[in-house]
Design an enzyme around this catalytic site. Sequence first.
Site, mmCIF file in Angstrom:
data_model
loop_
_atom_site.group_PDB
_atom_site.id
_atom_site.type_symbol
_atom_site.label_atom_id
_atom_site.label_comp_id
_atom_site.label_asym_id
_atom_site.label_seq_id
_atom_site.Cartn_x
_atom_site.Cartn_y
_atom_site.Cartn_z
ATOM 1 N N SER A 189 0.846 -1.193 0.000
ATOM 2 C CA SER A 189 0.000 0.000 0.000
ATOM 3 C C SER A 189 0.881 1.241 0.000
ATOM 4 C CB SER A 189 -0.946 -0.028 1.206
ATOM 5 O OG SER A 189 -1.950 0.946 1.086
ATOM 6 N N ASN A 190 0.350 2.374 0.409
ATOM 7 C CA ASN A 190 1.127 3.619 0.447
ATOM 8 C C ASN A 190 0.631 4.477 1.600
ATOM 9 O OD1 ASN A 190 -1.054 5.475 -0.550
ATOM 10 N ND2 ASN A 190 -0.935 4.066 -2.282
ATOM 11 N N ARG A 191 1.231 5.655 1.752
ATOM 12 C CA ARG A 191 1.005 6.454 2.967
ATOM 13 C C ARG A 191 -0.216 7.370 2.901
ATOM 14 N NH1 ARG A 191 6.088 9.667 4.246
ATOM 15 N NH2 ARG A 191 4.866 10.182 6.090
#
Length: 209
Positions: free
Chosen positions: A22-24
Amino acid sequence: MSHILITAGPTREPIDPVRFLSNRSTGRMGFAIAQAAAEAGHTVTLIAGPVELPTPPNVRRVDVVTARDMLAAVQRELVQADVLIASAAVADWRPETCSSTKLKKSGMNGVLRLVPNPDILKTIRPQKGNRRFIGFAAETGEPTAEAGRKLREKGLDLIVANDVTAPGAGFAVETNRVTLLYPDGRREALPLLSKLDLARRLIALLPAL
Ligand code: CTP
């Protein structure tokens, strides 16, 4: 009044039942846009990846997990919408396979094979019709060249470019500093704004797009 479809947050691409890529992204910008749009009296559908945020009042929320789920939700919901605001940080890649059981370190060789996810905006471009599409470009460093490329490649009416490494911009902060780019080459650098104030400015711009 318009029907505004908004994507927000990250997507999550499973590796096995306990792990994901995923990402932030926290979804704050997209949720602020949904709030501002609802406050302005628009009908709002918010397609949200996995985030820890309450749904703003008078917003219909559709939760999704993966990029492919998000694409399917956008394709379904776009039919009723006049405007799409794509603020989601869609994962560009996903694991080629998702194991149905937890991967054991003894059985792994250090290689995770990835395959590209669909680009949501490019995939739905043929359905655009008279709708207005707004995208975001999150870059590390000076964002406008890359944002201009994305504006053209994705057929957008406006792109909101930001340098996520700049002070006050990026993930998990309540402010953002962006430059707006239009298809005719116009650019507008906005001052540091709260994400809600930026959201209100974007909603106020819609009639002029
Ligand atoms: N986007 C999308 N589908 C994807 C990736 C991005 O619809 N698979 C949308 C985002 O919601 C955003 C815009 O495209 O509105 C730009 O996203 P960004 O992640 O900045 O760019 P990418 O297209 O992923 O390009 P690059 O990897 O070259 O930065």
